[in-house]
Motif scaffolding. Structure first.
Motif, PDB file in Angstrom:
ATOM      1  N   GLN A  46     -16.519  -0.343  -0.245  1.00  0.00           N
ATOM      2  CA  GLN A  46     -15.715   0.053  -1.403  1.00  0.00           C
ATOM      3  C   GLN A  46     -15.794   1.555  -1.644  1.00  0.00           C
ATOM      4  O   GLN A  46     -14.782   2.187  -1.979  1.00  0.00           O
ATOM      5  CB  GLN A  46     -16.193  -0.715  -2.642  1.00  0.00           C
ATOM      6  N   ILE A  47     -16.978   2.113  -1.469  1.00  0.00           N
ATOM      7  CA  ILE A  47     -17.134   3.553  -1.687  1.00  0.00           C
ATOM      8  C   ILE A  47     -16.342   4.347  -0.653  1.00  0.00           C
ATOM      9  O   ILE A  47     -15.629   5.305  -0.994  1.00  0.00           O
ATOM     10  CB  ILE A  47     -18.631   3.935  -1.643  1.00  0.00           C
ATOM     11  N   THR A  77     -26.225   6.999  -3.722  1.00  0.00           N
ATOM     12  CA  THR A  77     -27.506   7.696  -3.556  1.00  0.00           C
ATOM     13  C   THR A  77     -27.985   7.632  -2.111  1.00  0.00           C
ATOM     14  O   THR A  77     -28.457   8.632  -1.555  1.00  0.00           O
ATOM     15  CB  THR A  77     -28.568   7.067  -4.472  1.00  0.00           C
ATOM     16  N   THR A  78     -27.855   6.479  -1.496  1.00  0.00           N
ATOM     17  CA  THR A  78     -28.283   6.320  -0.102  1.00  0.00           C
ATOM     18  C   THR A  78     -27.450   7.196   0.831  1.00  0.00           C
ATOM     19  O   THR A  78     -27.991   7.830   1.753  1.00  0.00           O
ATOM     20  CB  THR A  78     -28.162   4.852   0.325  1.00  0.00           C
ATOM     21  N   ILE A  79     -26.148   7.258   0.597  1.00  0.00           N
ATOM     22  CA  ILE A  79     -25.279   8.116   1.414  1.00  0.00           C
ATOM     23  C   ILE A  79     -25.676   9.580   1.248  1.00  0.00           C
ATOM     24  O   ILE A  79     -25.727  10.337   2.217  1.00  0.00           O
ATOM     25  CB  ILE A  79     -23.809   7.886   1.043  1.00  0.00           C
ATOM     26  N   MET A  80     -25.956   9.986   0.017  1.00  0.00           N
ATOM     27  CA  MET A  80     -26.398  11.364  -0.223  1.00  0.00           C
ATOM     28  C   MET A  80     -27.713  11.652   0.494  1.00  0.00           C
ATOM     29  O   MET A  80     -27.909  12.750   1.042  1.00  0.00           O
ATOM     30  CB  MET A  80     -26.558  11.602  -1.732  1.00  0.00           C
ATOM     31  N   ILE A  97     -22.841  -5.157   2.812  1.00  0.00           N
ATOM     32  CA  ILE A  97     -22.411  -3.753   2.835  1.00  0.00           C
ATOM     33  C   ILE A  97     -21.139  -3.544   2.009  1.00  0.00           C
ATOM     34  O   ILE A  97     -20.447  -2.534   2.169  1.00  0.00           O
ATOM     35  CB  ILE A  97     -22.169  -3.280   4.279  1.00  0.00           C
ATOM     36  N   GLN A  98     -20.844  -4.474   1.104  1.00  0.00           N
ATOM     37  CA  GLN A  98     -19.605  -4.402   0.332  1.00  0.00           C
ATOM     38  C   GLN A  98     -19.533  -3.128  -0.501  1.00  0.00           C
ATOM     39  O   GLN A  98     -18.464  -2.511  -0.640  1.00  0.00           O
ATOM     40  CB  GLN A  98     -19.482  -5.633  -0.569  1.00  0.00           C
ATOM     41  N   LYS A 148     -14.012  10.150  -1.536  1.00  0.00           N
ATOM     42  CA  LYS A 148     -13.610  11.088  -0.495  1.00  0.00           C
ATOM     43  C   LYS A 148     -13.391  12.480  -1.068  1.00  0.00           C
ATOM     44  O   LYS A 148     -13.791  13.497  -0.481  1.00  0.00           O
ATOM     45  CB  LYS A 148     -12.345  10.593   0.204  1.00  0.00           C
ATOM     46  N   ASN A 149     -12.759  12.537  -2.241  1.00  0.00           N
ATOM     47  CA  ASN A 149     -12.546  13.817  -2.909  1.00  0.00           C
ATOM     48  C   ASN A 149     -13.875  14.474  -3.269  1.00  0.00           C
ATOM     49  O   ASN A 149     -14.074  15.687  -3.061  1.00  0.00           O
ATOM     50  CB  ASN A 149     -11.701  13.595  -4.172  1.00  0.00           C
TER      51      ASN A 149
END
Length: 292
Positions: free
Chosen positions: A56-57, A265-268, A51-52, A64-65
């Motif tokens: 990092q993201i 992309t996965t977070i989105m 999950i590195q 965050k911005n």
């Protein structure tokens, strides 16, 4: 045997489209999720790093911005599109001269290419010779450098996006209004309901499922907006208009961090699911209540 063969025909006709969806959506989606747990740049072999990428993201202030900008952008754009689109549909639903011409004119922004629309608006918002600043000068407002600061750039991007996409909500609302049974409206008038009560308790309730469908699509599209913002500002100035798709593009095609891009992309995707699933459930709930 003949009955079974007839029953299988519809399923067989669905095979090509299902295959196409699997090839262009399911397989790339699974590969993107796998890639999000890997360190990968073009020309090298993907190396699993757990999950590195996500760590990092999440720690990245630029992410965050972009996330905050994205949420503000979606709320502002979808709210304005809903208000303007529904208001336009209600006006167009009234009988007046040249009604069909006005319908065509209001739909026109949705038919224009994003590139053409953005170039046109850049000239219109130009602080030196743009039409918008020229019109504002009559109100005593000085020339505004629309794409000079983070706040004004964000407002400018919202204006262009709303102008380009509000016809989507308008078309859906207008179609629902024209399909609405007029007998119900006449019955409310006979019962003594005024216009506001008629709209709130009758008209809005009848067109709400269609509006929820339109809102769901617009939220998904706004979360993934790229073209308008990239053409107008490229996410600047100073990250003032950078949202998640812009951040994703930079990570993938500017820094060649394909693993971090896949994680973005996965977070989105997760954000889209969390927002859209409740809306879809509400749509089906409304349909179920109407049927039964």
């Amino acid at each position: 045997m003949r009955i079974k063969s007839k029953l299988n025909i519809p399923m067989l006709m669905l095979v090509p489209i299902i295959t196409l969806l699997v090839v262009i959506i399911v397989i790339p989606g699974i590969w993107a999720i796998i890639l999000s747990f890997s360190q990968y740049t073009p020309g090298s072999t993907p190396v699993f790093n757990g999950i590195q990428n996500y760590v990092q993201i999440i720690r990245d202030r630029f992410f965050k911005n972009a996330l905050v900008n994205n949420l503000i952008f979606v709320v502002a754009v979808v709210a304005l599109e809903f208000i303007i689109g529904l208001g336009s549909a209600l006006l167009l639903n009234r009988k007046f001269p040249l009604q069909k011409l006005w319908v065509s004119l209001l739909i026109a922004p949705y038919c224009i290419s994003e590139v053409v629309a953005c170039v046109m608006w850049r000239y219109m918002l130009d602080p030196s010779y743009g039409f918008v600043n020229y019109a504002l000068s009559f109100l005593g407002l000085g020339p505004i450098a629309w794409f000079g600061t983070a706040v004004s750039s964000f407002i400018g991007v919202i204006i262009v996006t709303v102008w380009k996409n509000f016809p989507f909500i308008m078309i859906i609302a207008y179609s629902a209004l024209t399909a609405m049974p007029q007998e119900v409206i006449e019955a409310t008038k006979i019962d003594g309901a005024n216009r506001l009560q008629t709209f709130r308790f009758v008209v809005y309730q009848l067109i709400k499922p269609a509006l929820l469908v339109g809102l769901t699509f617009r939220i998904i599209f706004a979360l993934r907006e790229f073209g308008i913002i990239w053409i107008l500002t490229e996410g600047g100035p100073a990250g003032g208009t950078e949202i998640l798709p812009i951040y994703l593009y930079r990570q993938t095609f500017r820094y060649y961090e394909f693993g971090r891009g896949a994680a973005t992309t996965t977070i989105m995707l997760i954000i889209t699911i969390l927002i859209s699933v409740p809306l879809v459930r509400r749509i089906y709930k409304g349909m179920y209540e109407k049927i039964y």
